[in-house]
Motif scaffolding. Structure first.
Motif, PDB file in Angstrom:
ATOM      1  N   LYS A  20      43.601 -70.470  42.366  1.00 29.33           N
ATOM      2  CA  LYS A  20      43.535 -69.029  42.566  1.00 29.33           C
ATOM      3  C   LYS A  20      44.876 -68.524  43.084  1.00 29.33           C
ATOM      4  O   LYS A  20      45.579 -69.223  43.805  1.00 29.33           O
ATOM      5  CB  LYS A  20      42.423 -68.672  43.567  1.00 29.33           C
ATOM      6  CG  LYS A  20      41.020 -69.059  43.105  1.00 29.33           C
ATOM      7  CD  LYS A  20      39.981 -68.696  44.159  1.00 29.33           C
ATOM      8  CE  LYS A  20      38.585 -69.107  43.714  1.00 29.33           C
ATOM      9  NZ  LYS A  20      37.563 -68.787  44.753  1.00 29.33           N
ATOM     10  N   ARG A  21      45.197 -67.292  42.712  1.00 25.22           N
ATOM     11  CA  ARG A  21      46.447 -66.688  43.177  1.00 25.22           C
ATOM     12  C   ARG A  21      46.239 -65.985  44.519  1.00 25.22           C
ATOM     13  O   ARG A  21      45.167 -65.465  44.805  1.00 25.22           O
ATOM     14  CB  ARG A  21      46.968 -65.679  42.164  1.00 25.22           C
ATOM     15  CG  ARG A  21      47.375 -66.296  40.849  1.00 25.22           C
ATOM     16  CD  ARG A  21      48.011 -65.279  39.941  1.00 25.22           C
ATOM     17  NE  ARG A  21      47.083 -64.184  39.593  1.00 25.22           N
ATOM     18  CZ  ARG A  21      47.390 -63.178  38.782  1.00 25.22           C
ATOM     19  NH1 ARG A  21      48.589 -63.116  38.240  1.00 25.22           N
ATOM     20  NH2 ARG A  21      46.508 -62.245  38.509  1.00 25.22           N
ATOM     21  N   ARG A  22      47.287 -65.964  45.300  1.00 22.56           N
ATOM     22  CA  ARG A  22      47.343 -65.139  46.501  1.00 22.56           C
ATOM     23  C   ARG A  22      48.322 -63.996  46.225  1.00 22.56           C
ATOM     24  O   ARG A  22      49.252 -64.145  45.423  1.00 22.56           O
ATOM     25  CB  ARG A  22      47.831 -65.941  47.708  1.00 22.56           C
ATOM     26  CG  ARG A  22      46.978 -67.163  48.050  1.00 22.56           C
ATOM     27  CD  ARG A  22      47.602 -67.918  49.217  1.00 22.56           C
ATOM     28  NE  ARG A  22      46.928 -69.162  49.510  1.00 22.56           N
ATOM     29  CZ  ARG A  22      45.905 -69.289  50.350  1.00 22.56           C
ATOM     30  NH1 ARG A  22      45.440 -68.209  50.982  1.00 22.56           N
ATOM     31  NH2 ARG A  22      45.350 -70.461  50.572  1.00 22.56           N
ATOM     32  N   VAL A  23      48.147 -62.883  46.905  1.00 24.52           N
ATOM     33  CA  VAL A  23      49.053 -61.748  46.734  1.00 24.52           C
ATOM     34  C   VAL A  23      49.964 -61.660  47.950  1.00 24.52           C
ATOM     35  O   VAL A  23      49.516 -61.426  49.078  1.00 24.52           O
ATOM     36  CB  VAL A  23      48.273 -60.427  46.566  1.00 24.52           C
ATOM     37  CG1 VAL A  23      49.253 -59.260  46.433  1.00 24.52           C
ATOM     38  CG2 VAL A  23      47.366 -60.503  45.342  1.00 24.52           C
ATOM     39  N   GLN A  25      52.357 -59.747  50.138  1.00 21.08           N
ATOM     40  CA  GLN A  25      52.533 -58.312  50.396  1.00 21.08           C
ATOM     41  C   GLN A  25      53.762 -58.015  51.249  1.00 21.08           C
ATOM     42  O   GLN A  25      53.921 -56.907  51.751  1.00 21.08           O
ATOM     43  CB  GLN A  25      51.269 -57.777  51.084  1.00 21.08           C
ATOM     44  CG  GLN A  25      50.018 -57.907  50.215  1.00 21.08           C
ATOM     45  CD  GLN A  25      48.741 -57.809  51.018  1.00 21.08           C
ATOM     46  OE1 GLN A  25      48.521 -58.555  51.963  1.00 21.08           O
ATOM     47  NE2 GLN A  25      47.885 -56.863  50.640  1.00 21.08           N
ATOM     48  N   VAL A  34      50.021 -62.160  53.467  1.00 21.57           N
ATOM     49  CA  VAL A  34      49.372 -62.628  52.247  1.00 21.57           C
ATOM     50  C   VAL A  34      47.903 -62.220  52.281  1.00 21.57           C
ATOM     51  O   VAL A  34      47.189 -62.544  53.238  1.00 21.57           O
ATOM     52  CB  VAL A  34      49.482 -64.161  52.113  1.00 21.57           C
ATOM     53  CG1 VAL A  34      48.756 -64.636  50.865  1.00 21.57           C
ATOM     54  CG2 VAL A  34      50.932 -64.597  52.074  1.00 21.57           C
ATOM     55  N   ASP A  35      47.481 -61.489  51.248  1.00 21.24           N
ATOM     56  CA  ASP A  35      46.082 -61.036  51.173  1.00 21.24           C
ATOM     57  C   ASP A  35      45.629 -60.386  52.474  1.00 21.24           C
ATOM     58  O   ASP A  35      44.502 -60.595  52.945  1.00 21.24           O
ATOM     59  CB  ASP A  35      45.156 -62.208  50.835  1.00 21.24           C
ATOM     60  CG  ASP A  35      45.396 -62.758  49.427  1.00 21.24           C
ATOM     61  OD1 ASP A  35      45.923 -61.999  48.583  1.00 21.24           O
ATOM     62  OD2 ASP A  35      45.059 -63.923  49.177  1.00 21.24           O
ATOM     63  N   GLY A  36      46.522 -59.608  53.070  1.00 21.03           N
ATOM     64  CA  GLY A  36      46.183 -58.870  54.274  1.00 21.03           C
ATOM     65  C   GLY A  36      46.315 -59.646  55.566  1.00 21.03           C
ATOM     66  O   GLY A  36      46.078 -59.090  56.651  1.00 21.03           O
ATOM     67  N   GLU A  37      46.702 -60.921  55.488  1.00 24.87           N
ATOM     68  CA  GLU A  37      46.853 -61.737  56.692  1.00 24.87           C
ATOM     69  C   GLU A  37      48.325 -61.983  57.001  1.00 24.87           C
ATOM     70  O   GLU A  37      49.133 -62.187  56.083  1.00 24.87           O
ATOM     71  CB  GLU A  37      46.168 -63.094  56.521  1.00 24.87           C
ATOM     72  CG  GLU A  37      44.666 -63.052  56.400  1.00 24.87           C
ATOM     73  CD  GLU A  37      44.091 -64.449  56.324  1.00 24.87           C
ATOM     74  OE1 GLU A  37      43.511 -64.908  57.326  1.00 24.87           O
ATOM     75  OE2 GLU A  37      44.238 -65.089  55.266  1.00 24.87           O
TER      76      GLU A  37
END
Length: 384
Positions: A20-23, A25, A34-37
């Motif tokens: 799975k990919r992470r975004v 940011q 990453v992913d809001g973290e």
């Protein structure tokens, strides 16, 4: 077909192999969002911490103002811009070789070099742990492919001695991307000289990191030979993107005519080349980053004490921890993430079955405190 594809995806999920990919940011760095973290990241190949360096950012901005965003054509039409030319010249000077040729990515470079140099009636000899791009290139070349066990020089010599191929090409990662170990380049070169073969090295993970001046694996071993075809990328230690091949002038001249991924691809944007040029200059001028990185590598090995897991031997920025099963590696990675640390779990087919691992990537952007925090969290996660 779609039903079959979904069934295969479901099976991968059951085996712990679904990726799975992470975004991301934020900008790349030691600390990322990453992913809001907000996480302390040990998952990037930005080994010298140059991906967000102001010199690279400013070089990209200036080049965009001067040359625009896109090139609009291949290098052999009208896409070869001034920044591409300057970068190739700088790479050749830095590596102390006659010439260099840019490619858009490392994958494309390996495809272009190998398929451009060998074909039917020739033979390729490849380490079994080579990067996928080297394997794919060898198959696409239509040369006879011989794969020898990892670092098994006796097996390689036997293959070379028994080959009657017109052209013989030995290909190997210089630094193996999932183990972090360094190829026995002097011994490989000696075999090539003995059996009239050429040696292609993929130094994606050594360029900028190895050698007193950051010139990679050849400087690390103090080697030079006309038989060596040297490839490296510009998206790791150099902080930008792209790749290149370097070596004799006739090699570059020939690949300019035969490397299809070079000939039939729109040239990468000039601002990317400008940022890579700034990155190469920093590699040459800022040795303190490299020294700090090697200090962190030593610190990890000196202070990390694991019982069940195993920190694999590596003197490079790639520091793998062997966990074992896919499930355990995923659990370990998730445990670290819950503690605010990002370390990817690497599973088959990227690594052999039963050798799933945590792949720690150290960077000059990390501090001593960052690495000591990682060690503490690893030791806690192992006992969980």
């Amino acid at each position: 077909m779609l039903d079959e594809l979904q069934a295969e995806l479901n099976q991968r999920a059951l085996q712990g192999l679904l990726r799975k990919r992470r975004v991301l940011q934020s900008a790349q760095g030691a600390h990322v969002q990453v992913d809001g973290e907000h996480l302390l990241s040990f998952s990037s190949n930005d080994y010298l911490g140059l991906a967000s360096h102001p010199d690279l950012v400013e070089a990209m901005k200036l080049a965009a103002d001067q040359a625009g965003a896109g090139t609009g054509a291949s290098h052999l039409v009208t896409g070869h811009q001034l920044m591409h030319d300057r970068l190739e010249q700088q790479l050749a000077r830095f590596l102390k070789v006659p010439a260099a040729l840019l490619f858009t990515t490392g994958y494309m470079a390996n495809l272009g070099i190998i398929t451009g140099l060998v074909g039917r009636g020739d033979a390729v000899f490849a380490d079994k742990l080579n990067h996928a791009s080297l394997n794919d290139a060898a198959v696409l070349s239509r040369a006879d492919l011989h794969r020898y066990p990892h670092h098994d020089l006796a097996a390689l010599e036997k293959m070379l001695a028994n080959s009657a191929a017109k052209r013989k090409l030995v290909i190997a990662d210089a630094v193996f991307s999932m183990d972090g170990d360094i190829a026995p380049v002097p011994a490989l070169l000696a075999l090539c000289e003995r059996y009239d073969a050429y040696l292609m090295l993929d130094d994606a993970h050594g360029f900028g990191v190895l050698g007193a001046g950051g010139r990679g694996v050849l400087e690390h071993f103090n080697l030079y030979s006309e038989r060596i075809i040297y490839m490296a990328t510009l998206g790791k230690a150099a902080g930008a993107a792209g790749a290149f091949v370097a070596g004799e002038q006739v090699l570059v001249d020939y690949l300019l005519q035969t490397a299809k991924p070079y000939i039939y691809t729109t040239a990468s944007p000039a601002p990317v080349a400008a940022s890579a040029l700034a990155g190469v200059r920093l590699i040459e001028q800022d040795s303190q980053r490299r020294q700090h990185l090697h200090g962190l590598i030593k610190l990890l090995h000196d202070e990390c004490r694991l019982q069940r897991w195993r920190l694999m031997p590596s003197e490079t920025a790639i520091q793998p921890i062997l966990v074992g099963s896919n499930e355990d590696a995923l659990k370990a990675s998730e445990c670290l993430r819950e503690s605010g640390i990002l370390v990817p779990a690497i599973r088959p087919p990227t690594v052999p079955k039963g050798t799933a691992r945590l792949r720690i990537s150290l960077s000059a952007a990390h501090t001593v405190a960052d690495v000591r925090h990682l060690i503490a969290v690893l030791e806690k996660a192992e006992s969980a």
